[in-house]
Write a protein that holds these residues in place. Sequence first.
Motif, PDB file in Angstrom:
ATOM      1  N   ILE A 118      19.604  -1.184  16.693  1.00 18.85           N
ATOM      2  CA  ILE A 118      19.764  -2.242  15.699  1.00 18.85           C
ATOM      3  C   ILE A 118      18.397  -2.878  15.460  1.00 18.85           C
ATOM      4  O   ILE A 118      17.747  -3.346  16.387  1.00 18.85           O
ATOM      5  N   LEU A 119      17.971  -2.876  14.215  1.00 18.58           N
ATOM      6  CA  LEU A 119      16.689  -3.467  13.851  1.00 18.58           C
ATOM      7  C   LEU A 119      16.868  -4.954  13.596  1.00 18.58           C
ATOM      8  O   LEU A 119      17.945  -5.396  13.193  1.00 18.58           O
ATOM      9  N   PRO A 120      15.825  -5.757  13.819  1.00 20.74           N
ATOM     10  CA  PRO A 120      15.930  -7.182  13.503  1.00 20.74           C
ATOM     11  C   PRO A 120      16.238  -7.374  12.024  1.00 20.74           C
ATOM     12  O   PRO A 120      15.839  -6.577  11.182  1.00 20.74           O
ATOM     13  N   SER A 121      16.948  -8.441  11.692  1.00 20.59           N
ATOM     14  CA  SER A 121      17.385  -8.650  10.312  1.00 20.59           C
ATOM     15  C   SER A 121      16.212  -8.859   9.358  1.00 20.59           C
ATOM     16  O   SER A 121      16.322  -8.583   8.176  1.00 20.59           O
ATOM     17  N   GLY A 122      15.077  -9.332   9.837  1.00 19.97           N
ATOM     18  CA  GLY A 122      13.918  -9.562   8.980  1.00 19.97           C
ATOM     19  C   GLY A 122      13.019  -8.355   8.825  1.00 19.97           C
ATOM     20  O   GLY A 122      11.954  -8.439   8.237  1.00 19.97           O
ATOM     21  N   ASP A 123      13.420  -7.205   9.358  1.00 16.60           N
ATOM     22  CA  ASP A 123      12.580  -6.016   9.309  1.00 16.60           C
ATOM     23  C   ASP A 123      12.519  -5.474   7.886  1.00 16.60           C
ATOM     24  O   ASP A 123      13.535  -5.287   7.234  1.00 16.60           O
ATOM     25  N   THR A 124      11.310  -5.255   7.388  1.00 15.71           N
ATOM     26  CA  THR A 124      11.127  -4.695   6.057  1.00 15.71           C
ATOM     27  C   THR A 124      10.333  -3.408   6.174  1.00 15.71           C
ATOM     28  O   THR A 124       9.618  -3.194   7.149  1.00 15.71           O
ATOM     29  N   GLU A 125      10.446  -2.564   5.171  1.00 16.42           N
ATOM     30  CA  GLU A 125       9.717  -1.312   5.203  1.00 16.42           C
ATOM     31  C   GLU A 125       8.247  -1.546   4.885  1.00 16.42           C
ATOM     32  O   GLU A 125       7.893  -2.435   4.125  1.00 16.42           O
ATOM     33  N   MET A 126       7.401  -0.744   5.485  1.00 20.04           N
ATOM     34  CA  MET A 126       5.969  -0.823   5.253  1.00 20.04           C
ATOM     35  C   MET A 126       5.639  -0.018   4.003  1.00 20.04           C
ATOM     36  O   MET A 126       5.943   1.157   3.921  1.00 20.04           O
ATOM     37  N   VAL A 127       5.047  -0.675   3.022  1.00 20.32           N
ATOM     38  CA  VAL A 127       4.691  -0.003   1.774  1.00 20.32           C
ATOM     39  C   VAL A 127       3.234   0.403   1.836  1.00 20.32           C
ATOM     40  O   VAL A 127       2.372  -0.383   2.246  1.00 20.32           O
ATOM     41  N   ARG A 128       2.964   1.637   1.450  1.00 14.18           N
ATOM     42  CA  ARG A 128       1.595   2.142   1.387  1.00 14.18           C
ATOM     43  C   ARG A 128       1.299   2.616  -0.026  1.00 14.18           C
ATOM     44  O   ARG A 128       2.183   3.125  -0.712  1.00 14.18           O
ATOM     45  N   LEU A 129       0.056   2.451  -0.425  1.00 14.01           N
ATOM     46  CA  LEU A 129      -0.421   3.025  -1.685  1.00 14.01           C
ATOM     47  C   LEU A 129      -1.056   4.353  -1.321  1.00 14.01           C
ATOM     48  O   LEU A 129      -1.999   4.399  -0.537  1.00 14.01           O
ATOM     49  N   ARG A 130      -0.526   5.426  -1.859  1.00 13.60           N
ATOM     50  CA  ARG A 130      -1.055   6.740  -1.521  1.00 13.60           C
ATOM     51  C   ARG A 130      -0.874   7.722  -2.667  1.00 13.60           C
ATOM     52  O   ARG A 130      -0.326   7.381  -3.709  1.00 13.60           O
ATOM     53  N   LEU A 131      -1.365   8.939  -2.452  1.00 13.58           N
ATOM     54  CA  LEU A 131      -1.378   9.959  -3.494  1.00 13.58           C
ATOM     55  C   LEU A 131      -0.219  10.933  -3.319  1.00 13.58           C
ATOM     56  O   LEU A 131       0.145  11.279  -2.192  1.00 13.58           O
ATOM     57  N   THR A 132       0.363  11.353  -4.435  1.00 12.82           N
ATOM     58  CA  THR A 132       1.294  12.478  -4.430  1.00 12.82           C
ATOM     59  C   THR A 132       0.668  13.590  -5.256  1.00 12.82           C
ATOM     60  O   THR A 132       0.074  13.330  -6.300  1.00 12.82           O
ATOM     61  N   ARG A 133       0.771  14.813  -4.769  1.00  9.71           N
ATOM     62  CA  ARG A 133       0.122  15.940  -5.427  1.00  9.71           C
ATOM     63  C   ARG A 133       0.990  16.474  -6.551  1.00  9.71           C
ATOM     64  O   ARG A 133       2.186  16.668  -6.402  1.00  9.71           O
ATOM     65  N   MET A 134       0.357  16.707  -7.685  1.00 11.74           N
ATOM     66  CA  MET A 134       1.019  17.274  -8.849  1.00 11.74           C
ATOM     67  C   MET A 134       0.132  18.416  -9.356  1.00 11.74           C
ATOM     68  O   MET A 134      -0.910  18.679  -8.802  1.00 11.74           O
ATOM     69  N   GLY A 135       0.535  19.043 -10.442  1.00 11.06           N
ATOM     70  CA  GLY A 135      -0.288  20.092 -11.052  1.00 11.06           C
ATOM     71  C   GLY A 135       0.093  21.473 -10.561  1.00 11.06           C
ATOM     72  O   GLY A 135       1.128  21.677  -9.939  1.00 11.06           O
ATOM     73  N   ARG A 136      -0.778  22.451 -10.839  1.00 17.48           N
ATOM     74  CA  ARG A 136      -0.484  23.813 -10.437  1.00 17.48           C
ATOM     75  C   ARG A 136      -1.428  24.258  -9.327  1.00 17.48           C
ATOM     76  O   ARG A 136      -2.278  23.488  -8.888  1.00 17.48           O
TER      77      ARG A 136
END
Length: 120
Positions: free
Chosen positions: A25-43
């Motif tokens: 059980i996680l604490p009720s105030g637990d939030t997800e960690m957001v990161r700014l990152r790259l996703t690969r696209m293209g060929r």
Amino acid sequence: MTTLPRFTARNCHLSWRDWAGEQEILPSGDTEMVRLRLTRMGRTHSPYYRICAMDSRSARDSRAIEYLGQYDPCNKDEEKQINVNVERAQYWISVGAQPSETVASILKKAGVDPTPGKKA
């Protein structure tokens, strides 16, 4: 002896501890960690990347919370290599999103301060 539930698409993310009833059980105030990152696209051999805000636990190319721009390393014109929504990038950084090293260097080139937290 208790029987375990059947394996279905709904409960495939559960570990054996969850199935056995020892769910962490996680604490009720637990939030997800957001990161700014790259996703690969293209060929193949011609990639371009989307700059996005994602949950830090998700895979590289999984669904993003929000797309902030794109980075095209194959483009010869350096002005056209980086396309970032500066306003949204500053918002995500101000609310505590952590940029990856690569995204931090891209944001610096775009004129955004990549240090997280509110600016004075």
